[in-house]
Design an enzyme around this catalytic site. Structure first.
Site, PDB file in Angstrom:
ATOM      1  N   GLU A 431       0.840  -1.197   0.000  1.00  0.00           N
ATOM      2  CA  GLU A 431       0.000   0.000   0.000  1.00  0.00           C
ATOM      3  C   GLU A 431       0.875   1.247   0.000  1.00  0.00           C
ATOM      4  OE1 GLU A 431      -2.200   0.196   3.628  1.00  0.00           O
ATOM      5  OE2 GLU A 431      -2.871   2.251   3.300  1.00  0.00           O
ATOM      6  N   ASP A 504      -1.353  -1.268   5.865  1.00  0.00           N
ATOM      7  CA  ASP A 504      -1.192  -0.783   7.235  1.00  0.00           C
ATOM      8  C   ASP A 504      -2.236  -1.377   8.167  1.00  0.00           C
ATOM      9  OD1 ASP A 504       0.930   0.682   6.467  1.00  0.00           O
ATOM     10  OD2 ASP A 504      -0.158   2.597   6.299  1.00  0.00           O
ATOM     11  N   ASP A 506      -4.228   0.053   9.990  1.00  0.00           N
ATOM     12  CA  ASP A 506      -5.239   1.046  10.369  1.00  0.00           C
ATOM     13  C   ASP A 506      -6.486   0.895   9.492  1.00  0.00           C
ATOM     14  OD1 ASP A 506      -4.459   1.968   7.919  1.00  0.00           O
ATOM     15  OD2 ASP A 506      -3.457   3.767   8.651  1.00  0.00           O
ATOM     16  N   ASP A 508      -7.629   2.638   6.956  1.00  0.00           N
ATOM     17  CA  ASP A 508      -7.389   2.707   5.510  1.00  0.00           C
ATOM     18  C   ASP A 508      -6.806   1.400   4.992  1.00  0.00           C
ATOM     19  OD1 ASP A 508      -8.369   5.172   5.083  1.00  0.00           O
ATOM     20  OD2 ASP A 508      -6.427   6.209   5.112  1.00  0.00           O
TER      21      ASP A 508
END
Ligand code: 0RA
Length: 641
Positions: A431, A504, A506, A508
């Protein structure tokens, strides 16, 4: 038995049988990983479902115990406790210790079991460190206990049963840690399967309780659907917009084979057809699915031609045009199912095809006659789909021709590895450009390739194939992986045995992972089915104390490390916000080095649950999505479908 010397030939046979199960557990429960572990529960539940189908049981309760055990209780007739002639032992003991003994009892033909299911509760017993059973029947309450399949003492009658009191079976087992790689039961995995069983067997009430949490947080769900597979289709369509209000439903029985079909057309682009035989999700399809598809294609084309609705199109509609956006559940019950295919999830019985075909033909044509508006809308949508299919074919030919002509057909952004052996080659889909850049520096170029993707991946749930193929990210992923997509997917052309989503930890990252998974699920499903898709699990914290380095995946783990390894001192703790923040050395250390990294393999345990998840997460309906995310808050729960 009071003494070893009294072991008769029968007992020796029993012990040899159980030993065989313990020696090759995978032959009996498929595997010794999480899948096999959960299979133990399904095996016991299947027996209770059989009782329900025979009309003797209404309620099944599955409880995940705080001690790592699972209890399955039902209000069926109870396993027989009288003496088994041949073995001269209580029937209960025979059923729990002799392979396949369950089916040999009168009136208990285990009709609806097959595939890996139906191996018998003795297999669960053999693979459990401990199993306790309580039976209520014949006016008494009986208990017996086993360790690793062997009886501990004798069956005991511990009380009497009031006249009119419920009969039933209660089995508590603790899977043997010597056999299974994990002992962690996943609530979501069990709930998906139990819900599915409740849909497939209307009227049966199945409760799932998780007692691992403190008492106040004990979680309980109850699945009971009077509408059976009609409600299954409604559930699958919760976040899809349906083209007609009522689910189309019909059932039929022929030569002792029961057929049930429920279907509803939607405005969506993804079809969602699930075929079951004897409650087993026949993922590889088979004769029932073929019969369904053939009849449906014929009915819709017949209707369209009779009403002159295909004038825009040269030729007939293809099956795939008609199935676009269609949600359907086909469920058959067969006295002697033959399961074939690589994973034994393909129904082989050839006579089923014709039986389903005529049931569907009759059911759908009747429905069309009675609901001409719906029929016309369905045809109109299929015509749209046919036009888009033709456009997509052109686009696809274009990409294929392009890649065939150019010698460097691999995407420019791909940093490929040297190895051409998919057995060792890995592709990291990273990403963001910064994580991608770090990963390119960090990797071992011999066997690790890196493909950075920028920004959000296209939501394939919302676009037809022609649009999807216009997207550069998606095209890069397809060419890098090498297999092609859809009907032309070819696993033999896979360039990397591990396709690793490096995103990640998180929100997103979770979103991008879900978008990628949606693409793999809809267009490269065998990649998931064959276990080639992984997600990195980078640590959240790195703790340094007295020259040592520790990584922690969770807050709890961090606290534990501080308390136990660092004498409770405040120490130097680094929090990794994303992969892009790690330097190449850290990225290699924590996420890419096969020696230390933790990868999560993404599997599709349950196709219907996966389908529902993707349609809810990627669809337009906001309500169901919020609810879904609320219900499945720890993301780990839903990624592992
Ligand atoms: C053998 C024969 C009968 C029932 C069962 C087994 C049975 C097994 C399990 C496992 C979980 N729950 C179960 N309930 C029943 C037939 C008993 C009869 O004919 O009365």
């Amino acid at each position: 038995m009071s003494q070893d010397s009294e072991y008769g030939a029968g007992q020796i046979q029993v012990l040899e049988g159980l030993e065989a199960v313990r020696k090759r557990p995978a032959m009996y429960v498929g595997s010794t990983d999480s899948r096999g572990l959960h299979h133990l529960v399904y095996e016991v539940v299947d027996n209770s479902i059989d009782e329900a189908l025979a009309g003797h049981c209404e309620e099944i309760t599955v409880t995940i115990g705080a001690d790592g055990s699972v209890t399955v209780a039902d209000d069926g007739r109870g396993i027989p406790v009288d003496t088994h002639e041949e073995y001269d032992r209580p029937a209960l003991e025979v059923i729990l210790t002799v392979l396949h003994a369950g089916g040999k009892f009168d009136g208990k033909s285990y009709q609806v079991s097959g595939g890996l299911h139906g191996v018998g509760v003795s297999v669960v017993n053999a693979l459990s460190e401990r199993l306790d059973v309580t039976i209520r029947r014949d006016g008494g309450v009986f208990t017996h206990a086993f360790e690793r399949g062997e009886p501990i003492g004798e069956m005991e009658r511990i009380g009497s049963l009031e006249p009119g009191a419920d009969t039933g079976t209660e089995i508590t087992f603790r899977p043997d840690p010597e056999i299974f790689e994990t002992d962690e039961f996943a609530f979501s995995t069990l709930s998906n399967r139990l819900r599915e069983l409740a849909f497939l067997n209307s009227g049966v009430r199945i409760a799932l309780r998780d007692e691992r949490a403190p008492e106040a947080d004990v979680r309980e769900e109850v699945y009971e659907y009077e509408g059976g597979i009609r409600e299954f289709v409604e559930y699958l369509n919760e976040s899809r917009s349906a083209m007609h209000e009522d689910v189309i439903y019909f059932e039929d029985e022929d030569r002792n084979i029961q057929v049930e079909v429920a279907m509803q057309a939607t405005e969506e682009l993804q079809g969602s057809i699930h075929a079951f035989a004897n409650n087993i999700n026949t993922r590889e399809g088979g004769s029932h699915l073929t019969g369904f598809k053939t009849a449906l294609t014929r009915c819709v084309n017949d209707y369209a031609n009779a009403n002159d609705l295909l004038s825009d199109l040269d030729g007939n509609l293809k099956g795939e045009d008609i199935r676009e956006g269609l949600t359907a559940v086909v469920s058959i019950k067969h006295p002697d199912p033959q399961f074939e295919g690589q994973t034994k999830t393909k129904l082989g019985n050839s006579e089923v095809r014709g039986i389903v075909e005529s049931a569907v033909h009759e059911g759908v044509s009747t429905y069309f006659e009675e609901h001409p508006d719906t029929a016309e809308a369905i045809v109109a949508k299929a015509v749209e789909a046919a036009k888009a299919r033709k456009a997509a074919k052109k686009a696809e030919e274009l990409t294929r021709r392009k890649s065939a002509l150019e010698s460097t057909s691999l995407p420019g952004k791909l940093a490929d590895c040297q190895s051409r052996d998919p057995g060792e080659a890995e592709l990291f889909i990273a990403e963001g450009d910064s994580a991608g850049g770090s990963a390119k520096q960090a990797r071992n170029p011999e066997f690790q390739a890196v493909l950075p993707i920028r920004g959000k991946v296209l939501n394939v749930e919302k676009h037809r194939l022609d649009r999807i193929l216009e997207n550069e990210q998606i095209r890069n992923i397809i060419t890098a992986i090498g297999t092609g997509i859809g009907d032309e997917f070819d696993l033999d052309s896979l360039r990397y045995g591990k396709v690793i989503m490096a995103t990640d930890a998180d929100v997103d990252g979770a979103h991008i992972r879900t978008l990628l998974l949606t693409f793999f699920y809809r267009h490269m499903r065998p990649l998931l089915e064959n276990g080639h898709v992984y997600a990195t699990q980078p640590p959240l914290y790195r703790i340094r104390y007295r020259g040592e380095t520790y990584d922690a995946m969770t807050d709890a783990e961090r606290d534990e490390i501080v308390a136990e390894r660092c004498d409770g001192n405040p120490t130097q703790i680094q929090r990794f916000k994303g992969l892009g923040e790690m330097n190449p050395e850290q990225l290699w250390d924590t996420t890419m080095n096969p020696e230390n990294r933790i990868l999560k393999r993404i599997t599709i345990e349950d196709a219907a649950a996966a389908d529902k998840m993707f349609s809810v997460l990627m669809g337009d309906a906001v309500g169901p999505r919020k609810q879904f995310i609320k219900d499945h808050a720890p993301e780990a729960e839903w990624v592992d479908i």
